[in-house]
Enzyme design. Structure first.
Site, PDB file in Angstrom:
ATOM      1  N   ASP A  12     -17.581   3.856   4.300  1.00 22.36           N
ATOM      2  CA  ASP A  12     -18.802   4.026   3.498  1.00 22.36           C
ATOM      3  C   ASP A  12     -18.577   3.749   2.012  1.00 22.36           C
ATOM      4  O   ASP A  12     -19.177   4.390   1.152  1.00 22.36           O
ATOM      5  CB  ASP A  12     -19.378   5.443   3.686  1.00 22.36           C
ATOM      6  CG  ASP A  12     -19.607   5.748   5.143  1.00 22.36           C
ATOM      7  OD1 ASP A  12     -20.095   4.849   5.846  1.00 22.36           O
ATOM      8  OD2 ASP A  12     -19.277   6.862   5.593  1.00 22.36           O
ATOM      9  N   GLU A  13     -17.729   2.801   1.716  1.00 23.59           N
ATOM     10  CA  GLU A  13     -17.440   2.473   0.314  1.00 23.59           C
ATOM     11  C   GLU A  13     -18.476   1.524  -0.281  1.00 23.59           C
ATOM     12  O   GLU A  13     -18.443   1.252  -1.486  1.00 23.59           O
ATOM     13  CB  GLU A  13     -16.051   1.820   0.187  1.00 23.59           C
ATOM     14  CG  GLU A  13     -14.878   2.701   0.606  1.00 23.59           C
ATOM     15  CD  GLU A  13     -14.527   2.502   2.069  1.00 23.59           C
ATOM     16  OE1 GLU A  13     -15.320   1.865   2.797  1.00 23.59           O
ATOM     17  OE2 GLU A  13     -13.471   3.000   2.501  1.00 23.59           O
ATOM     18  N   HIS A  40     -23.287  -0.624   8.023  1.00 21.56           N
ATOM     19  CA  HIS A  40     -23.262  -1.372   6.765  1.00 21.56           C
ATOM     20  C   HIS A  40     -24.690  -1.565   6.262  1.00 21.56           C
ATOM     21  O   HIS A  40     -25.491  -2.248   6.875  1.00 21.56           O
ATOM     22  CB  HIS A  40     -22.526  -2.708   6.954  1.00 21.56           C
ATOM     23  CG  HIS A  40     -21.072  -2.489   7.302  1.00 21.56           C
ATOM     24  ND1 HIS A  40     -20.225  -3.474   7.707  1.00 21.56           N
ATOM     25  CD2 HIS A  40     -20.325  -1.354   7.286  1.00 21.56           C
ATOM     26  CE1 HIS A  40     -19.020  -2.965   7.927  1.00 21.56           C
ATOM     27  NE2 HIS A  40     -19.065  -1.674   7.683  1.00 21.56           N
ATOM     28  N   GLN A 223     -15.008   0.542   8.571  1.00 17.25           N
ATOM     29  CA  GLN A 223     -14.277   1.781   8.246  1.00 17.25           C
ATOM     30  C   GLN A 223     -13.423   1.577   6.971  1.00 17.25           C
ATOM     31  O   GLN A 223     -13.723   0.691   6.201  1.00 17.25           O
ATOM     32  CB  GLN A 223     -13.413   2.248   9.427  1.00 17.25           C
ATOM     33  CG  GLN A 223     -14.203   2.769  10.607  1.00 17.25           C
ATOM     34  CD  GLN A 223     -14.665   1.692  11.571  1.00 17.25           C
ATOM     35  OE1 GLN A 223     -13.909   0.812  11.923  1.00 17.25           O
ATOM     36  NE2 GLN A 223     -15.899   1.749  11.990  1.00 17.25           N
ATOM     37  N   THR A 299     -24.774   5.612  10.335  1.00 20.55           N
ATOM     38  CA  THR A 299     -24.752   5.503  11.791  1.00 20.55           C
ATOM     39  C   THR A 299     -25.222   6.791  12.453  1.00 20.55           C
ATOM     40  O   THR A 299     -25.970   6.763  13.417  1.00 20.55           O
ATOM     41  CB  THR A 299     -23.330   5.127  12.270  1.00 20.55           C
ATOM     42  OG1 THR A 299     -23.002   3.857  11.710  1.00 20.55           O
ATOM     43  CG2 THR A 299     -23.221   5.044  13.776  1.00 20.55           C
ATOM     44  N   ARG A 302     -25.198  12.040   9.516  1.00 21.47           N
ATOM     45  CA  ARG A 302     -24.521  13.279   9.080  1.00 21.47           C
ATOM     46  C   ARG A 302     -24.336  13.290   7.570  1.00 21.47           C
ATOM     47  O   ARG A 302     -24.052  12.248   6.971  1.00 21.47           O
ATOM     48  CB  ARG A 302     -23.131  13.367   9.732  1.00 21.47           C
ATOM     49  CG  ARG A 302     -23.153  13.645  11.210  1.00 21.47           C
ATOM     50  CD  ARG A 302     -21.737  13.648  11.779  1.00 21.47           C
ATOM     51  NE  ARG A 302     -21.148  12.309  11.802  1.00 21.47           N
ATOM     52  CZ  ARG A 302     -19.922  12.049  12.225  1.00 21.47           C
ATOM     53  NH1 ARG A 302     -19.136  13.023  12.632  1.00 21.47           N
ATOM     54  NH2 ARG A 302     -19.461  10.823  12.243  1.00 21.47           N
ATOM     55  N   ARG A 304     -22.391  13.385   4.297  1.00 20.37           N
ATOM     56  CA  ARG A 304     -20.986  13.046   4.029  1.00 20.37           C
ATOM     57  C   ARG A 304     -20.374  14.100   3.111  1.00 20.37           C
ATOM     58  O   ARG A 304     -21.037  14.595   2.193  1.00 20.37           O
ATOM     59  CB  ARG A 304     -20.895  11.676   3.363  1.00 20.37           C
ATOM     60  CG  ARG A 304     -21.377  10.551   4.258  1.00 20.37           C
ATOM     61  CD  ARG A 304     -21.329   9.204   3.538  1.00 20.37           C
ATOM     62  NE  ARG A 304     -21.884   8.157   4.383  1.00 20.37           N
ATOM     63  CZ  ARG A 304     -22.613   7.128   3.940  1.00 20.37           C
ATOM     64  NH1 ARG A 304     -22.853   6.993   2.647  1.00 20.37           N
ATOM     65  NH2 ARG A 304     -23.079   6.227   4.778  1.00 20.37           N
TER      66      ARG A 304
HETATM   67  P1  IMO Z   1     -18.190   2.085   7.928  1.00 17.06           P
HETATM   68  O1  IMO Z   1     -17.862   0.711   8.424  1.00 17.06           O
HETATM   69  C1  IMO Z   1     -17.283   6.302   7.802  1.00 17.06           C
HETATM   70  C2  IMO Z   1     -15.214   8.068  11.238  1.00 17.06           C
HETATM   71  C3  IMO Z   1     -15.967   9.092  12.054  1.00 17.06           C
HETATM   72  C4  IMO Z   1     -14.809   9.962  12.498  1.00 17.06           C
HETATM   73  C5  IMO Z   1     -13.684   8.959  12.743  1.00 17.06           C
HETATM   74  C6  IMO Z   1     -13.531   8.543  14.191  1.00 17.06           C
HETATM   75  O2  IMO Z   1     -19.637   2.351   7.781  1.00 17.06           O
HETATM   76  O3  IMO Z   1     -17.402   2.425   6.718  1.00 17.06           O
HETATM   77  P2  IMO Z   1     -14.950   6.958  15.779  1.00 17.06           P
HETATM   78  O4  IMO Z   1     -16.377   7.067  16.250  1.00 17.06           O
HETATM   79  O5  IMO Z   1     -14.676   5.706  15.003  1.00 17.06           O
HETATM   80  O6  IMO Z   1     -13.959   7.207  16.849  1.00 17.06           O
HETATM   81  O7  IMO Z   1     -14.781   8.200  14.757  1.00 17.06           O
HETATM   82  O8  IMO Z   1     -14.018   7.826  11.962  1.00 17.06           O
HETATM   83  N1  IMO Z   1     -15.908   6.770  11.080  1.00 17.06           N
HETATM   84  C7  IMO Z   1     -16.488   6.356   9.929  1.00 17.06           C
HETATM   85  N2  IMO Z   1     -16.666   6.999   8.763  1.00 17.06           N
HETATM   86  N3  IMO Z   1     -17.715   5.043   7.915  1.00 17.06           N
HETATM   87  C8  IMO Z   1     -17.508   4.361   9.063  1.00 17.06           C
HETATM   88  O9  IMO Z   1     -17.754   3.049   9.157  1.00 17.06           O
HETATM   89  C9  IMO Z   1     -16.920   5.031  10.165  1.00 17.06           C
HETATM   90  N4  IMO Z   1     -16.618   4.705  11.428  1.00 17.06           N
HETATM   91  C10 IMO Z   1     -15.980   5.754  11.969  1.00 17.06           C
HETATM   92  O10 IMO Z   1     -16.888   9.798  11.292  1.00 17.06           O
HETATM   93  O11 IMO Z   1     -14.388  10.808  11.473  1.00 17.06           O
HETATM   94 MG    MG Z   2     -20.835   3.655   7.121  1.00 18.60          MG
END
Ligand code: IMO
Ligand code: MG
Length: 430
Positions: A12-13, A40, A223, A299, A302, A304
């Site tokens: 989420d950057e 995204h 991520q 997604t 929740r 953050r």
């Molecule tokens: P973007 O691409 C933030 C977190 C979940 C959880 C951990 C494992 O938007 O940055 P998972 O469902 O992947 O097995 O969950 O990873 N998580 C993210 N947190 N942004 C995301 O994607 C995330 N994708 C998974 O919240 O802590």
């Molecule tokens: Mg995200």
């Protein structure tokens, strides 16, 4: 030129905005890991679009998007996303390419994800519940079903049957949950196969040929590095390599073909889900960051968790990805804070650590050593010129750059495509 854009924190950057902006200069945008756990968010004019699985670059006309072999694909979610885009007048036909070797997320993966989280209770990972972990686990256990398997109905049936024998036993005996029906899944997935077939190809071949022809490629990480299964805060991570290394294994493009790595970093820190977060702010300041930054999961919705920028964390990211530059996002969220802090050390057992400890226990116990910076009163929202930034904002940005050991090439001052300070464009060839 081939550029990898990655998240430097816990996701989420603001990667969506940066990739969208940069994709204007690339021919292909490629997802290499993760699945529809990603969210995204891209703001174009009055419209906000959230993509989960489809490469962000496809929002720009005439760009090509690739879902590489390292991604796990839920075909139902993929088709829904294609439909949603179509309803908004964006067609991906002839522009989207899906790796035949990518693994599929099956209905039982999502069930196992949810059930496993349930039994973990307060120790749960806080996953997105999309079946990501179990799909990657099957890939590693060599029981995964790949996209290409769908095009051989009897072979697919055989694999599915073998898997269901084991999974239905686990579901019944461990989770006391209902079994999955072979015929139902088989029919459902053959239906998806028909629909995704036009997009499926040998994407490693496609990408290497594109590079040979001198085209520009942008690899879009999902991520963040601290959610990377190897380099993140294990086990509170996702199940793939979200760091720059994943761009090679997840696409079939060799490591020597990449030119640059750009890390996207938020001017503060957020995390969704469980796990250690040394610079977390649980009081009013954290609430204010959440409110001003609209920090709610794209997604899962929740809230953050929010905290100060963690220089120890991002310096680690800069190192293991050998990053060339940073894109700093959401600077405007910090407007009006009287004082802003940066975490420059972790206090554990009376000692100050200057690197992230591997031990989860130590990381959980860590309290932040903070360096304070005076804030700024004027608004930075929408600024596109570095010189027009308030002096204290410049000092804050320079401090981040120095502490993490990386140049800052871009500074985003709002969620809008054009509202970004670009000090150097990665595709400029400079
Ligand atoms: P973007 O691409 C933030 C977190 C979940 C959880 C951990 C494992 O938007 O940055 P998972 O469902 O992947 O097995 O969950 O990873 N998580 C993210 N947190 N942004 C995301 O994607 C995330 N994708 C998974 O919240 O802590
Ligand atoms: Mg995200």
């Amino acid at each position: 030129m081939n550029l990898v854009v990655i998240g430097t924190q816990w996701g989420d950057e603001g990667k969506g905005k940066i990739v969208d902006l940069l994709s204007e200069f690339s021919d292909y945008v490629i997802r290499y890991q993760g699945g529809h756990n990603a969210g995204h968010t891209i703001v174009i004019g009055e419209h906000t679009i959230v993509l989960h699985l489809i490469p962000t670059g496809l929002l720009q006309a005439n760009k090509k998007g690739v879902i590489g072999n390292g991604v796990v694909i839920d075909p139902k979610a993929l088709l829904e996303e294609i439909n949603t885009l179509q309803q908004q007048g964006i067609s991906v036909e002839g522009r989207l390419f899906i790796s035949a070797s990518a693994h599929l997320i099956m209905p039982y993966h999502q069930k196992l994800d949810l059930e496993s989280e349930k039994v973990k209770g307060h120790k749960k990972i806080g996953t997105t519940g999309r079946g990501i972990g179990p799909a990657y686990a099957d890939k590693m256990s060599r029981t995964g079903i790949r996209v290409c398997d769908l095009f051989d109905a009897s072979f697919f049936r055989e694999k599915l049957q073998t898997n269901l024998e084991e999974i239905n036993t686990i579901l019944a005996q461990i989770y006391h949950a209902a079994p999955f029906d072979l015929e139902v899944i088989h029919k459902e997935y053959l239906g998806y196969a028909e629909k995704i077939k036009p997009y499926v190809t040998d994407t490693a071949l496609l990408l290497n040929q594109a590079i040979d022809a001198g085209q520009d490629l942008l690899f879009e990480g999902a991520q963040g590095t601290h959610l990377d299964v190897d380099h993140g805060t294990y086990p509170y991570v996702t199940s793939s390599n979200s760091g720059a290394g994943g761009a090679s294994t997840g696409t079939g493009v060799g490591p020597t073909r990449f030119d640059e790595v750009l890390g996207v970093t938020k001017a503060y820190t957020t995390r969704v889900g469980s796990g250690p977060f040394p610079s977390e702010l649980t009081g009013d300041t954290g609430d204010l960051l959440r409110k001003k930054g609209n920090e709610f999961g794209a997604t899962t919705g929740r809230p953050r968790r929010c905290g100060w920028f963690d220089a120890i964390q991002v310096r680690h990211t800069v190192r293991i990805n050998h990053m060339n530059a940073l894109a700093l996002t959401k600077l405007d969220v910090l407007d009006g804070f009287p004082e802003i802090s940066i975490c420059v050390g972790y206090k554990v057992d009376g000692k100050v650590l200057s690197e992230m400890p591997c031990s989860l226990k130590k990381l959980e116990q860590a309290t932040p050593v903070l360096k304070h910076f005076p804030g700024w009163d004027t608004s930075t929202n929408g600024l596109t010129d570095y010189e027009s930034l308030p002096e204290n904002a410049k000092k804050y940005i320079e401090a981040i750059s120095e502490l993490v050991g990386c140049r800052i090439d871009m500074i985003s001052t709002s969620s809008k495509r054009g509202e970004t300070i670009v000090r150097r464009m990665p595709f400029s060839g400079e």
